[in-house]
Motif scaffolding. Structure first.
Motif, PDB file in Angstrom:
ATOM      1  N   ALA A 126     -20.421  -9.176  -3.384  1.00 22.59           N
ATOM      2  CA  ALA A 126     -19.194  -9.866  -3.803  1.00 22.59           C
ATOM      3  C   ALA A 126     -18.064  -9.533  -2.839  1.00 22.59           C
ATOM      4  O   ALA A 126     -17.976  -8.425  -2.326  1.00 22.59           O
ATOM      5  N   THR A 127     -17.204 -10.531  -2.598  1.00 24.33           N
ATOM      6  CA  THR A 127     -16.002 -10.265  -1.797  1.00 24.33           C
ATOM      7  C   THR A 127     -14.902  -9.879  -2.763  1.00 24.33           C
ATOM      8  O   THR A 127     -14.404 -10.705  -3.522  1.00 24.33           O
ATOM      9  N   CYS A 128     -14.565  -8.598  -2.748  1.00 27.16           N
ATOM     10  CA  CYS A 128     -13.565  -8.076  -3.682  1.00 27.16           C
ATOM     11  C   CYS A 128     -12.168  -8.201  -3.077  1.00 27.16           C
ATOM     12  O   CYS A 128     -12.005  -8.406  -1.871  1.00 27.16           O
ATOM     13  N   ILE A 129     -11.189  -8.020  -3.917  1.00 27.34           N
ATOM     14  CA  ILE A 129      -9.795  -8.095  -3.461  1.00 27.34           C
ATOM     15  C   ILE A 129      -9.552  -7.134  -2.296  1.00 27.34           C
ATOM     16  O   ILE A 129      -8.874  -7.468  -1.327  1.00 27.34           O
ATOM     17  N   SER A 130     -10.168  -5.967  -2.371  1.00 25.92           N
ATOM     18  CA  SER A 130     -10.001  -4.966  -1.305  1.00 25.92           C
ATOM     19  C   SER A 130     -10.701  -5.402  -0.019  1.00 25.92           C
ATOM     20  O   SER A 130     -10.221  -5.098   1.080  1.00 25.92           O
ATOM     21  N   ASP A 131     -11.829  -6.111  -0.141  1.00 31.18           N
ATOM     22  CA  ASP A 131     -12.480  -6.660   1.057  1.00 31.18           C
ATOM     23  C   ASP A 131     -11.533  -7.625   1.775  1.00 31.18           C
ATOM     24  O   ASP A 131     -11.418  -7.610   2.999  1.00 31.18           O
ATOM     25  N   VAL A 132     -10.863  -8.467   0.987  1.00 34.09           N
ATOM     26  CA  VAL A 132      -9.955  -9.456   1.591  1.00 34.09           C
ATOM     27  C   VAL A 132      -8.782  -8.756   2.268  1.00 34.09           C
ATOM     28  O   VAL A 132      -8.438  -9.054   3.421  1.00 34.09           O
ATOM     29  N   PHE A 133      -8.192  -7.810   1.566  1.00 33.62           N
ATOM     30  CA  PHE A 133      -7.067  -7.082   2.164  1.00 33.62           C
ATOM     31  C   PHE A 133      -7.499  -6.336   3.427  1.00 33.62           C
ATOM     32  O   PHE A 133      -6.798  -6.332   4.431  1.00 33.62           O
ATOM     33  N   SER A 134      -8.650  -5.696   3.361  1.00 34.40           N
ATOM     34  CA  SER A 134      -9.139  -4.939   4.511  1.00 34.40           C
ATOM     35  C   SER A 134      -9.336  -5.863   5.716  1.00 34.40           C
ATOM     36  O   SER A 134      -8.918  -5.556   6.834  1.00 34.40           O
ATOM     37  N   GLN A 135      -9.954  -7.030   5.459  1.00 35.82           N
ATOM     38  CA  GLN A 135     -10.193  -7.975   6.557  1.00 35.82           C
ATOM     39  C   GLN A 135      -8.890  -8.546   7.108  1.00 35.82           C
ATOM     40  O   GLN A 135      -8.826  -8.947   8.257  1.00 35.82           O
ATOM     41  N   ALA A 136      -7.849  -8.554   6.266  1.00 37.63           N
ATOM     42  CA  ALA A 136      -6.552  -9.078   6.722  1.00 37.63           C
ATOM     43  C   ALA A 136      -5.729  -8.006   7.438  1.00 37.63           C
ATOM     44  O   ALA A 136      -4.566  -8.233   7.770  1.00 37.63           O
ATOM     45  N   GLY A 137      -6.312  -6.830   7.630  1.00 38.29           N
ATOM     46  CA  GLY A 137      -5.622  -5.796   8.398  1.00 38.29           C
ATOM     47  C   GLY A 137      -4.920  -4.744   7.580  1.00 38.29           C
ATOM     48  O   GLY A 137      -4.104  -3.988   8.102  1.00 38.29           O
ATOM     49  N   TYR A 138      -5.210  -4.696   6.302  1.00 35.66           N
ATOM     50  CA  TYR A 138      -4.600  -3.681   5.438  1.00 35.66           C
ATOM     51  C   TYR A 138      -5.396  -2.377   5.468  1.00 35.66           C
ATOM     52  O   TYR A 138      -6.614  -2.376   5.672  1.00 35.66           O
ATOM     53  N   LYS A 189       1.421   1.387  10.882  1.00 34.95           N
ATOM     54  CA  LYS A 189       1.760   0.049  11.370  1.00 34.95           C
ATOM     55  C   LYS A 189       1.132  -1.034  10.499  1.00 34.95           C
ATOM     56  O   LYS A 189       1.484  -2.206  10.603  1.00 34.95           O
ATOM     57  N   LYS A 190       0.180  -0.627   9.667  1.00 30.50           N
ATOM     58  CA  LYS A 190      -0.493  -1.616   8.815  1.00 30.50           C
ATOM     59  C   LYS A 190       0.119  -1.618   7.423  1.00 30.50           C
ATOM     60  O   LYS A 190       0.576  -0.579   6.945  1.00 30.50           O
ATOM     61  N   PRO A 191       0.088  -2.756   6.748  1.00 30.70           N
ATOM     62  CA  PRO A 191       0.439  -2.731   5.330  1.00 30.70           C
ATOM     63  C   PRO A 191      -0.678  -2.028   4.553  1.00 30.70           C
ATOM     64  O   PRO A 191      -1.795  -1.901   5.053  1.00 30.70           O
ATOM     65  N   PHE A 192      -0.360  -1.578   3.345  1.00 21.72           N
ATOM     66  CA  PHE A 192      -1.406  -0.943   2.543  1.00 21.72           C
ATOM     67  C   PHE A 192      -1.548  -1.610   1.188  1.00 21.72           C
ATOM     68  O   PHE A 192      -0.620  -2.247   0.681  1.00 21.72           O
ATOM     69  N   GLU A 216      -3.149 -16.766   0.671  1.00 25.93           N
ATOM     70  CA  GLU A 216      -3.828 -17.753  -0.172  1.00 25.93           C
ATOM     71  C   GLU A 216      -5.014 -18.400   0.547  1.00 25.93           C
ATOM     72  O   GLU A 216      -5.995 -18.784  -0.090  1.00 25.93           O
ATOM     73  N   ASN A 217      -4.938 -18.490   1.870  1.00 25.78           N
ATOM     74  CA  ASN A 217      -6.063 -19.081   2.607  1.00 25.78           C
ATOM     75  C   ASN A 217      -7.256 -18.134   2.712  1.00 25.78           C
ATOM     76  O   ASN A 217      -8.321 -18.531   3.163  1.00 25.78           O
ATOM     77  N   ASN A 218      -7.056 -16.889   2.350  1.00 29.86           N
ATOM     78  CA  ASN A 218      -8.141 -15.904   2.419  1.00 29.86           C
ATOM     79  C   ASN A 218      -8.835 -15.709   1.068  1.00 29.86           C
ATOM     80  O   ASN A 218      -9.731 -14.879   0.958  1.00 29.86           O
ATOM     81  N   ILE A 219      -8.381 -16.441   0.043  1.00 30.79           N
ATOM     82  CA  ILE A 219      -9.015 -16.289  -1.272  1.00 30.79           C
ATOM     83  C   ILE A 219     -10.451 -16.811  -1.167  1.00 30.79           C
ATOM     84  O   ILE A 219     -10.677 -17.962  -0.788  1.00 30.79           O
ATOM     85  N   PRO A 220     -11.447 -15.978  -1.457  1.00 30.51           N
ATOM     86  CA  PRO A 220     -12.831 -16.419  -1.292  1.00 30.51           C
ATOM     87  C   PRO A 220     -13.171 -17.582  -2.235  1.00 30.51           C
ATOM     88  O   PRO A 220     -12.609 -17.680  -3.329  1.00 30.51           O
ATOM     89  N   THR A 221     -14.086 -18.421  -1.797  1.00 33.03           N
ATOM     90  CA  THR A 221     -14.473 -19.553  -2.640  1.00 33.03           C
ATOM     91  C   THR A 221     -15.200 -19.080  -3.898  1.00 33.03           C
ATOM     92  O   THR A 221     -15.295 -19.812  -4.875  1.00 33.03           O
TER      93      THR A 221
END
Ligand code: CA
Length: 532
Positions: free
Chosen positions: A142-154, A251-254, A402-407
């Motif tokens: 599953a792509t979890c919320i943390s997976d999305v944040f991590s991939q976005a550079g968090y 330098k990254k958001p968390f 919003e564009n990173n919300i998994p399908t």
């Protein structure tokens, strides 16, 4: 002129000279402030930090601000007589929901839905997790919320109780052993492969000795602590904010999730809460603490009430300390902070022993507050009935992701609504109520399937919950309340005398069951009543 949307190390240098803890570059530190401000910066998306704080059994009614002017008119109940000064202040700075619902109000299923944005049928977690239930285990794929944040550079941090893993014999200190000796095993160690993008870890499965908690850190080292767990976890969260030990890239958001276990049973003595908090309630007669008219004060559990409220107050203080540090570090403007709970706590209401896992208001209705000064104007939203799977897409939406919300996400993104920008995401007619129990078991007693024993709907006016018989899938009992006129759910309306109402609520439940990919929808359970 605002040159930096997101606080960068340089920003801290001249904005906050007293605490130059984020300075990493000697070159930048030597530059005059105006030069730093005028230097061309690489155009990167400027994402906010996110802190998501969720204690375990904190009902919406145990929030003191509901008794204050400005809030009281939004609800039709009297809040518990609790001291929550920090949350009261926070509420005035936040968007506050009256009707956030924990669809499946029990630990693991709630957490599975929260992390994946999927309902319990697809999250991998249809039952509370323990070693007898191999079928209930957060999906690794599953792509979890943390997976999305991590991939976005968090940078992503998890602190506290997790309780979404099927416990396996993987104790890092004792390979091949479980982390505890009991059957079934409830507590669990989460190896790095199952951490879904969280790069900072200080967590455990589930464990209820509140003043002797333990945690496994990022490296898998166990820490046994002799301190009330929310106090310790607040210290760890503050340390993370200060970036002590360089645990994150400044330098990254968390994205930080903090799951306080208290308030959580047992609530028996000052072994479970802080004495200073207990002292606020210990001399108040029980009938002045248990003010809900549906509470059975003759239950033995009634003695737990001062300890429950003491736990609420202790969590409020731990939360307040984290917020105070966020403000002191000047991080609060561009940090989105959510305060909510796993589910509620019945505490003698309806005469039930079970604190959760029921459709009663005390169990399903949770606090939900979002503070994000740059984008959210403080307000109370009475219209939105939030479902657990909506939380992930809404937070991602608020962060501009919003564009990173998994399908795979089944919940809805209400970010536009929170920001007063876009109300086009349709509201549901209500929140789906879900309850599953163990299904078939193998010869070793391991659960092989689950049974969807109850479903229901909570609308603005009504609560309907239908429980079916495990043998024939026919109606076993029905709860039906008019919550508008009977906010304490004192009068269970005989459903056979209110067939039209039941039919109309069942009709509203169909799209919810469909959206949740629910077994009731797939099997057309009670099709003579529910118009699939
Ligand atoms: Ca829980």
């Amino acid at each position: 002129m605002v040159l930096f949307q997101r606080p960068s190390p340089e920003f801290f240098f001249y904005k906050n000279m007293k605490h130059p803890i984020h300075i990493q570059s000697g070159f930048l530190a030597m530059m005059p402030a105006f030069m730093i401000a005028c230097s061309p910066q690489p155009k990167e998306p400027e994402y906010p930090n996110v802190i998501y704080i969720f204690p375990d059994q904190m009902r919406n009614h145990a929030m003191g601000f509901w008794n204050e002017s400005g809030f009281q008119d939004a609800i039709n109940f009297t809040a518990d007589p609790v001291h929550t000064p920090n949350l009261n202040r926070f509420a005035k700075e936040s968007a506050v929901l009256t009707s956030a619902m924990s669809n499946f109000p029990v630990s693991s299923p709630h957490r599975g839905m929260l992390l994946t944005g999927m309902f319990s049928e697809n999250s991998g977690v249809p039952l509370n997790c323990n070693s007898n239930r191999p079928i209930s285990n957060l999906r690794e794929d599953a792509t979890c919320i943390s997976d999305v944040f991590s991939q976005a550079g968090y940078n992503c941090a998890y602190l506290g109780k997790l309780h979404v893993d099927y416990p396996t014999p993987n104790d890092p200190a004792n390979p091949g052993q479980y982390v505890e000796n009991q059957t079934p095993v409830w507590d669990a160690y989460t190896p790095p492969t199952r951490r879904h993008g969280f790069d900072y870890w200080y967590s455990y499965g589930t464990f209820d000795v509140h003043k002797n908690p333990h945690y496994w850190d990022t490296q898998g080292i166990r820490h046994d602590i002799h301190e009330w767990s929310p106090n310790h976890e607040a210290d760890k969260a503050i340390s993370y904010l200060r970036n002590e030990g360089n645990v994150r890239d400044p330098k990254k958001p968390f994205f930080m999730m903090i799951s306080f276990n208290p308030p959580h049973s047992p609530y028996r003595s000052t072994d479970d809460c802080m004495e200073e908090d207990y002292n606020l309630y210990k001399d108040i007669p029980i009938d002045q603490l248990l003010i809900r008219p549906n509470a059975d004060k003759t239950m033995e559990k009634a003695e737990s009430t001062p300890y429950y409220f003491a736990s609420v107050t202790g969590v409020d203080r731990a939360f307040g300390r984290i917020m105070e540090e966020l403000k002191r570090l000047n991080l609060d403007k561009n940090t989105l902070v959510v305060f909510t709970s796993d589910h509620g706590e019945t505490m003698c209401s309806q005469g039930v022993q079970d604190p959760k896992n029921s459709p009663y208001a005390e169990s399903m209705n949770v606090p939900f507050l979002i503070r994000y000064p740059e984008k959210i104007t403080p307000k109370i939203d009475k219209e939105l009935i939030l479902s657990t799977p909506d939380i992930m897409p809404t937070i991602l939406g608020l962060c501009g992701l919003e564009n990173n919300i998994p399908t795979s996400v089944e919940g809805r993104n209400y970010a536009g609504r929170f920001m007063d920008k876009d109300y086009s995401t349709p509201l549901r007619e209500g929140a789906l109520y879900i309850r599953n129990v163990d299904g078939t078991k193998d010869e070793n007693g391991k659960v092989q399937s689950y049974f969807p024993v109850a479903r229901g709907i909570k609308t603005h006016q009504y609560t309907l919950a239908i429980t079916i018989d495990k043998k024939n899938k026919q109606i076993k009992n029905v709860l039906l309340f008019d919550d508008l006129n009977d906010p304490y759910q004192l009068n269970n309306l005989p459903w056979e005398e209110h067939k039209e109402l039941v039919q109309s609520l069942c009709k509203k439940m169909v799209p919810l069951l469909k959206e949740a990919d629910d077994p009731w929808y797939k099997e057309r359970i009670l099709s003579e009543l529910i118009p699939y």
